[in-house]
Design an enzyme around this catalytic site. Structure first.
Site, PDB file in Angstrom:
ATOM      1  N   ASP A 258       8.909  11.846 -17.148  1.00 54.96           N
ATOM      2  CA  ASP A 258      10.122  12.295 -16.459  1.00 54.96           C
ATOM      3  C   ASP A 258      11.281  11.304 -16.634  1.00 54.96           C
ATOM      4  OD1 ASP A 258       9.525  14.845 -15.508  1.00 54.96           O
ATOM      5  OD2 ASP A 258       8.435  14.057 -13.789  1.00 54.96           O
TER       6      ASP A 258
ATOM      7  N   CYS B 125      -5.773  24.836 -11.246  1.00 57.60           N
ATOM      8  CA  CYS B 125      -6.489  25.629 -10.260  1.00 57.60           C
ATOM      9  C   CYS B 125      -5.494  26.278  -9.315  1.00 57.60           C
ATOM     10  CB  CYS B 125      -7.400  24.731  -9.463  1.00 57.60           C
ATOM     11  SG  CYS B 125      -6.448  23.462  -8.644  1.00 57.60           S
TER      12      CYS B 125
ATOM     13  N   ASP C 185       4.704  11.216  -9.723  1.00 58.35           N
ATOM     14  CA  ASP C 185       3.827  12.321 -10.087  1.00 58.35           C
ATOM     15  C   ASP C 185       2.376  11.880  -9.947  1.00 58.35           C
ATOM     16  OD1 ASP C 185       3.108  14.855 -11.042  1.00 58.35           O
ATOM     17  OD2 ASP C 185       4.761  14.830 -12.472  1.00 58.35           O
TER      18      ASP C 185
ATOM     19  N   LYS D 296      -1.162  23.052  -7.564  1.00 62.57           N
ATOM     20  CA  LYS D 296       0.250  22.719  -7.616  1.00 62.57           C
ATOM     21  C   LYS D 296       1.010  23.782  -6.829  1.00 62.57           C
ATOM     22  CE  LYS D 296       3.913  21.861 -10.880  1.00 62.57           C
ATOM     23  NZ  LYS D 296       4.103  20.424 -10.664  1.00 62.57           N
TER      24      LYS D 296
ATOM     25  N   GLY E 241       1.070  -0.725  -5.754  1.00 63.02           N
ATOM     26  CA  GLY E 241       0.760   0.669  -5.481  1.00 63.02           C
ATOM     27  C   GLY E 241       0.121   0.841  -4.130  1.00 63.02           C
ATOM     28  N   HIS E 242      -0.489   2.003  -3.939  1.00 62.84           N
ATOM     29  CA  HIS E 242      -1.139   2.290  -2.670  1.00 62.84           C
ATOM     30  C   HIS E 242      -2.357   3.161  -2.932  1.00 62.84           C
ATOM     31  CE1 HIS E 242      -1.498   2.753   1.613  1.00 62.84           C
ATOM     32  NE2 HIS E 242      -1.569   4.069   1.488  1.00 62.84           N
TER      33      HIS E 242
ATOM     34  N   ALA F 118      17.020  20.832  -9.746  1.00 64.21           N
ATOM     35  CA  ALA F 118      15.575  20.715  -9.983  1.00 64.21           C
ATOM     36  C   ALA F 118      15.286  20.017 -11.314  1.00 64.21           C
ATOM     37  CB  ALA F 118      14.910  22.091  -9.945  1.00 64.21           C
TER      38      ALA F 118
HETATM   39 CO    CO Z   1       9.581  16.826 -15.747  1.00 67.82          CO
HETATM   40 CO    CO Z   2       7.354  15.738 -12.381  1.00 70.11          CO
END
Ligand code: CO
Ligand code: CO
Length: 346
Positions: free
Chosen positions: A88, A15, A65, A18, A136-137, A46
């Site tokens: 990742d 949408c 993420d 991001k 976690g949270h 990056a």
């Molecule tokens: Co990545």
């Molecule tokens: Co990522």
């Protein structure tokens, strides 16, 4: 089973929730520079995850993420989000060790059983990756969000970075693209059952086998394909490495049904932003249509690994990837010398 009604949420996949690369770059440019000498991979290139040296041989790989629901099935959403978060670590050549969860959920307006399914999906996917979620949270939030922070480990001489692509390398992709466009069609209630099943299978598929194959083959450069799309992440790798690329369109794997959805206008906002961001770097063959351009820039969730493979390692890598049952083992083009980081597509 109770479903999350995507159509009732203000957001959803692609949408445009991001942040764009541009937005992100502006924020990052105002932050203080990073100076710790143990940082092997920081924000400068990056890359997919942070890599932090802990002794002479090893480094910690760390990533985080999370995102809003992209399919109606809460269990599948949990699986997809977990696979995406762990990816990742895989993209850096790392081995995941454990994860923590991040949960936002409207506990007063949606049944708790939905949250239970989401979390169960995440736990099962983490188990498949060989790790546990050990904390976690969570917060009360009008819009559900779920994801993981994942901690992994990598040997220093096996770190796979996004700034090591070199001219002559073959570019290999391990999953088909188009998940953002199909997710958009799902949100509009227009995707076929068959395409929904397939896109869930693709997005929840772990990049574990692909990562182990590339580490075993001695690969130096890779990234995974996520929100900035195939072209965006390829460009990120080319820019960090100071090179360009030539692609063969017909060899790029695309999910079934994607073209049909694009033609009906199911193009996520994030996908449009992605194309806008890279378009000046791309030299398209005349016959390539706007629909195809959107597909190549489509914002992906939990996409495959894009591997830049030295020529003498290609045969071995392809064998290892095939043995790992990757969803695609597609040689899509090659890295070329080009300081302007352009991408030629024919
Ligand atoms: Co990545
Ligand atoms: Co990522």
């Amino acid at each position: 089973m109770k479903k999350i009604k995507l159509t009732s949420l203000s957001h959803g996949s692609g949408c445009g929730c991001k942040m764009t690369r541009k937005d992100l770059a502006i924020v990052l440019s105002h932050l203080p520079k990073i100076a710790d000498p143990n940082i092997i991979v920081g924000t400068a290139t990056a890359d997919d995850a942070a890599v932090y040296k802990i002794d002479d041989k090893r480094a910690i790989v760390q990533t985080v993420d999370f995102f809003t629901p992209i399919v109606d099935d809460p269990y599948a959403y949990g699986q997809i989000s977990a696979a995406n978060s762990i990816s990742d670590i895989y993209a850096m050549g790392g081995r995941p060790l454990f994860a923590l969860s991040i949960i936002a959920f409207p506990i007063k307006t949606l049944p708790a059983s939905i949250l239970e399914e989401i979390v169960k999906g995440g736990i099962d996917k983490a188990k498949e990756a060989g790790i546990e979620i050990i904390g976690g949270h969570s917060i009360d939030d009008p819009e559900p969000k779920y994801g993981l922070t994942v901690t992994g480990v990598v040997e220093l001489d096996k770190v796979v970075r996004n700034d090591m692509a070199r001219p002559g390398d073959a570019l290999i992709l391990t999953k088909p693209i188009g998940t953002g466009i199909i997710s958009k069609a799902i949100k509009s209630g227009k995707a076929s059952e068959e395409d929904i099943t397939e896109v869930i299978r693709v997005m929840s598929f772990l990049n574990k086998g692909a990562s182990e194959a590339m580490v075993e083959a001695g690969i130096k450069a890779a990234t995974d394909i996520t929100g900035f799309g195939f072209l965006g992440h390829l460009y990120g790798m080319l820019k960090a490495s100071g090179v360009g690329a030539r692609l063969v369109l017909s060899s790029i794997p695309i999910l079934h049904g994607v073209m049909g959805y694009v033609k009906k206008g199911h193009i996520p906002g994030g996908t449009k932003n992605n194309l806008d961001y890279v378009k000046e770097k791309i030299i398209w063959k005349d016959s390539i249509t706007d629909e195809t351009k959107y597909i190549l820039a489509d914002a992906q969730t939990s996409g495959g690994l894009l591997i830049s493979c030295q020529k003498d390692k290609k045969e071995r890598l392809i064998t290892l990837l095939s043995n790992a049952n990757c969803l695609a083992v597609s040689e899509i083009g090659e890295v070329v010398e080009d300081k302007e980081n352009r991408i030629w597509i024919s």
